[in-house]
Design a protein around this motif. Sequence first.
Motif, short mmCIF file in Angstrom:
data_model
loop_
_atom_site.label_atom_id
_atom_site.label_comp_id
_atom_site.label_asym_id
_atom_site.label_seq_id
_atom_site.Cartn_x
_atom_site.Cartn_y
_atom_site.Cartn_z
N VAL A 306 -15.22 -14.56 13.96
CA VAL A 306 -15.24 -15.88 13.32
C VAL A 306 -16.23 -15.89 12.16
N GLU A 307 -17.44 -15.40 12.44
CA GLU A 307 -18.48 -15.39 11.40
C GLU A 307 -18.05 -14.58 10.18
N LYS A 308 -17.52 -13.38 10.46
CA LYS A 308 -17.06 -12.53 9.36
C LYS A 308 -15.98 -13.24 8.55
N ALA A 309 -15.03 -13.84 9.31
CA ALA A 309 -13.90 -14.49 8.65
C ALA A 309 -14.38 -15.64 7.78
N LEU A 310 -15.37 -16.39 8.29
CA LEU A 310 -15.91 -17.53 7.53
C LEU A 310 -16.51 -17.05 6.21
N SER A 311 -17.30 -15.98 6.29
CA SER A 311 -17.96 -15.50 5.07
C SER A 311 -16.95 -14.90 4.09
N GLN A 312 -15.81 -14.43 4.67
CA GLN A 312 -14.83 -13.83 3.78
C GLN A 312 -13.70 -14.80 3.42
N GLY A 313 -13.68 -15.96 4.07
CA GLY A 313 -12.63 -16.93 3.83
C GLY A 313 -11.26 -16.45 4.29
N ASP A 314 -11.28 -15.63 5.33
CA ASP A 314 -10.02 -15.07 5.83
C ASP A 314 -9.50 -15.91 6.99
N ARG A 315 -8.50 -16.73 6.72
CA ARG A 315 -8.02 -17.68 7.72
C ARG A 315 -7.38 -16.97 8.92
N GLY A 316 -6.61 -15.96 8.67
CA GLY A 316 -5.93 -15.22 9.75
C GLY A 316 -6.94 -14.66 10.74
N ARG A 317 -7.97 -14.03 10.19
CA ARG A 317 -9.01 -13.46 11.03
C ARG A 317 -9.77 -14.52 11.80
#
Lengths: 503, 134
Positions: A306-317
């Motif tokens: 979740v944290e990684k996805a948030l920083s990368q703006g990756d909705r799927g992740r």
Amino acid sequence: MRRILVVDDEESTRELLALSLQSDGYEVLCAEDGYSAMEICANHPPQIVLTDIKMPGMDGIELLRRIKHLNADIEVIMITGHGQMELAIQALQLEASDFINKPISDNALSVALRRAEQKIWMREKLREYTENLECMLKQATDEIRKRYDFEHNLIQTSMDGIIVNDRDGNIILFSEGASRIYGYSREEAVCGLKVTSLYPEGEARRVKKLIYSQEYGGPGYLVNYETTARTKDGRLVPILLSAALLYEDGEEVGTVGYFKDITEVKELQARLLEQTRLAAMGEAMAEVAHGVKNILYGMKLGAYMVEKALSQGDRGRLEKGWDMVRKNMDRIARLSLEMLDYARGKSRRREAIAINDVINDVYQELSKRAQEEGVRLELETVCDLPYLFGDVEAFHSCVLNLMTNALEAFGEESVEKRVTLRTFVQENRWICVEVEDTGRGIPPEVQDKIFHPLFTTKGARGTGLGLAIAQKIVQELGGVMDFHTTPGRGTTFRLRFPLVTSQ
Amino acid sequence: MSTAKKILVIDDDPEICQAMETILGDNGYEVYAATDTVRGEALLQERQPDLLILDIMMATMHEGLDFAAKIKKKEGPYGLPILIVSGRPSSEKGYQRSVEEDLDWIAADIFMEKPVDPEDLLRNVETLLSRRKA
């Protein structure tokens, strides 16, 4: 050699008699009057005295009296003259053994001597017999006393308390062991203490009833019955009691009881139980911690995603990570609910359970999932199955649990995927429910652990409580659960409930 | 990219496998995952990974430990570093063998106790792989 004393005031008569008697083989002593005769009788007692009846000074009658007084065993033969029949009779009354008339004929003398000899012999025999008898009596008495002492010691030194009471409940024997348990002295107990006061209220009656009953060793006996003693100072002591009815000539006369103080045994048992309980609790807590750690691991991985996805703006992740967090939250929730369910214990309803209805419900519930996973579900039920009594919901969750396990028992390598749900009556004694799968089987090293709370082979998918709860439910329904398994071939769980004959 | 390091993950929880695939993949590793040791071994031979991450609480504790021991004893594609992830602390006894004894025996390279922090895991993975290169 027998010794004879001849008493006569006439020297010629003495000498004649002495000669004749010596030749017959006697040792002969002579006295010229009663006084010297008495002296000889006191110092060298003869067996036989031959005395003249008519003598100056002390006459024969008086001598006879004194001799008999001194020693009744000495035989006295009186020598009488003509016309002294009255004296002779008097002598016989004073226990003279015989009398012979003057002039003394050899024949009369030898008859009198033989008679005296016979009396002496008989007396000796009698004495011998009497002594023998006394000796034998003493031996017998000693024997009886020894045996009595031995048995008395056995009773008194027994570590167990031994108590005998008569038919009316009066205590008639109370051993030292009994004193140690109860605090009453032997005297207190046997002087009017009733056997009922050795027990708490009502327990004596129960014990008596049990002795006559079939239980604990059959009628007339009581073997190893755990009960409670009430001591003199009112303490209650746990005891192990064995007892037997006592009979005399076929008639019941009382009861003997053997009492063992089991306070220490009880304490040890309690301590052991407590230790086992603590150990089990420790083990369970370690298992809970382990389960929680597994779930936390999943959560951490999810949160990281979740944290990684948030920083990368990756909705799927983000969705993937969040899904993982959610799923692990659900697992924690399920774990805590099932732990509560396991801990809750008996607070279930009791109603008639139509087994086949529940089986059908579970079948319907799982058929879609089975289809998706490529598992063939089969149902083999018999009609007219008797009702089971207990909590329907609990029974339902128990069957559901076993079925879910069965569905999860397959691996990639499973050739045939089939689960059979079966009901039947066995030997007219058991109602049986079987769940059979053709899955992996249970590895031998975990077979004895599968019912342990929190044991699981399913990793984070299982809480390890499913089978433990299922087994508890079966037990609450009065049944037993067992299984047989062949690794690589499949497993069958069987629930058996005793068939209650129609009331 | 042929230079990407290959990591084999064996864990009986498919979701953990998935997450590991994602996380390790994000960090430039090529990840293969298996939920049992049979498929794990197949992947080991097929893909020749550079590192194994193994959850020793497989169906039974023995399955995981025996598998690790087997790998350590062999040569070729088997001689790879192993990172063990376990729900049990390394000191805990109570099983037939303690984890510590087994670690000596199998010489697992790194032992991590759950819940493992993903950052720490990545750091350990990197350490093991770089050590191997040197």
